[in-house]
Design a protein around this motif. Structure first.
Motif, PDB file in Angstrom:
ATOM      1  N   PRO A  79       0.836  -1.214   0.000  1.00  0.00           N
ATOM      2  CA  PRO A  79       0.000   0.000   0.000  1.00  0.00           C
ATOM      3  C   PRO A  79       0.864   1.255   0.000  1.00  0.00           C
ATOM      4  O   PRO A  79       1.985   1.243   0.500  1.00  0.00           O
ATOM      5  CB  PRO A  79      -0.776  -0.103   1.322  1.00  0.00           C
ATOM      6  N   ASP A  80       0.317   2.357  -0.549  1.00  0.00           N
ATOM      7  CA  ASP A  80       1.061   3.614  -0.500  1.00  0.00           C
ATOM      8  C   ASP A  80       1.070   4.122   0.944  1.00  0.00           C
ATOM      9  O   ASP A  80       0.383   3.593   1.814  1.00  0.00           O
ATOM     10  CB  ASP A  80       0.479   4.643  -1.473  1.00  0.00           C
ATOM     11  N   ALA A  81       1.852   5.158   1.199  1.00  0.00           N
ATOM     12  CA  ALA A  81       2.050   5.654   2.567  1.00  0.00           C
ATOM     13  C   ALA A  81       0.745   6.059   3.243  1.00  0.00           C
ATOM     14  O   ALA A  81       0.524   5.762   4.422  1.00  0.00           O
ATOM     15  CB  ALA A  81       3.025   6.824   2.554  1.00  0.00           C
ATOM     16  N   LYS A  82      -0.134   6.728   2.517  1.00  0.00           N
ATOM     17  CA  LYS A  82      -1.403   7.170   3.093  1.00  0.00           C
ATOM     18  C   LYS A  82      -2.280   5.978   3.470  1.00  0.00           C
ATOM     19  O   LYS A  82      -2.852   5.932   4.559  1.00  0.00           O
ATOM     20  CB  LYS A  82      -2.134   8.063   2.086  1.00  0.00           C
ATOM     21  N   GLU A  83      -2.358   4.997   2.583  1.00  0.00           N
ATOM     22  CA  GLU A  83      -3.161   3.802   2.851  1.00  0.00           C
ATOM     23  C   GLU A  83      -2.550   2.986   3.985  1.00  0.00           C
ATOM     24  O   GLU A  83      -3.252   2.457   4.831  1.00  0.00           O
ATOM     25  CB  GLU A  83      -3.286   2.958   1.574  1.00  0.00           C
ATOM     26  N   MET A  84      -1.234   2.909   4.011  1.00  0.00           N
ATOM     27  CA  MET A  84      -0.566   2.166   5.081  1.00  0.00           C
ATOM     28  C   MET A  84      -0.861   2.803   6.436  1.00  0.00           C
ATOM     29  O   MET A  84      -1.141   2.108   7.408  1.00  0.00           O
ATOM     30  CB  MET A  84       0.945   2.119   4.829  1.00  0.00           C
ATOM     31  N   LYS A  85      -0.833   4.118   6.494  1.00  0.00           N
ATOM     32  CA  LYS A  85      -1.137   4.819   7.744  1.00  0.00           C
ATOM     33  C   LYS A  85      -2.572   4.540   8.181  1.00  0.00           C
ATOM     34  O   LYS A  85      -2.838   4.278   9.354  1.00  0.00           O
ATOM     35  CB  LYS A  85      -0.914   6.327   7.562  1.00  0.00           C
ATOM     36  N   ARG A  86      -3.498   4.579   7.234  1.00  0.00           N
ATOM     37  CA  ARG A  86      -4.899   4.294   7.547  1.00  0.00           C
ATOM     38  C   ARG A  86      -5.074   2.861   8.047  1.00  0.00           C
ATOM     39  O   ARG A  86      -5.759   2.610   9.052  1.00  0.00           O
ATOM     40  CB  ARG A  86      -5.774   4.524   6.318  1.00  0.00           C
ATOM     41  N   LEU A  87      -4.451   1.921   7.368  1.00  0.00           N
ATOM     42  CA  LEU A  87      -4.551   0.511   7.760  1.00  0.00           C
ATOM     43  C   LEU A  87      -3.949   0.272   9.146  1.00  0.00           C
ATOM     44  O   LEU A  87      -4.504  -0.490   9.946  1.00  0.00           O
ATOM     45  CB  LEU A  87      -3.855  -0.376   6.725  1.00  0.00           C
ATOM     46  N   ARG A  88      -2.820   0.919   9.425  1.00  0.00           N
ATOM     47  CA  ARG A  88      -2.188   0.778  10.751  1.00  0.00           C
ATOM     48  C   ARG A  88      -3.097   1.323  11.850  1.00  0.00           C
ATOM     49  O   ARG A  88      -3.257   0.697  12.898  1.00  0.00           O
ATOM     50  CB  ARG A  88      -0.835   1.484  10.785  1.00  0.00           C
ATOM     51  N   GLN A  89      -3.701   2.485  11.608  1.00  0.00           N
ATOM     52  CA  GLN A  89      -4.574   3.075  12.623  1.00  0.00           C
ATOM     53  C   GLN A  89      -5.790   2.186  12.868  1.00  0.00           C
ATOM     54  O   GLN A  89      -6.183   1.956  14.009  1.00  0.00           O
ATOM     55  CB  GLN A  89      -5.022   4.480  12.201  1.00  0.00           C
TER      56      GLN A  89
END
Length: 91
Positions: free
Chosen positions: A4-14
């Motif tokens: 995933p791109d950085a924005k999606e990765m951040k969302r998935l982590r949260q």
């Protein structure tokens, strides 16, 4: 598996951390999601990130394993997670 791109990765982590805090996730599901957030297949994640055997990771991800405390610590480390007792939601 595509990373995933950085924005999606951040969302998935949260979302992942929220599910842990709310007790909505099993060990097997948490382990799978950590790997998928990084966009890795099981073998890559086991061997390159965790430095454990593919079969060990597979057993944990499918809920068929009985991981040692050491293995649990290894699995949680890339996401800053520690092994500990948690209270079931609603108890």
């Amino acid at each position: 598996m595509k990373r995933p791109d950085a924005k999606e990765m951040k969302r998935l982590r949260q979302e992942f951390f929220n599910d842990i805090e709310e007790g909505r996730i099993t060990l097997a599901e948490a382990t799978r999601r950590m790997r998928k957030i990084l966009g890795m297949n099981r073998r890559e994640y086991a061997e390159k990130v965790l430095k454990i055997g593919f079969e060990t990771l597979q057993a944990v991800e499918t809920g068929k394993g009985n991981p040692t405390l050491k293995t649990l610590k290894i699995i949680g480390a890339p996401f800053g997670l520690e092994v500990g007792f948690v209270r079931k939601k609603g108890e």
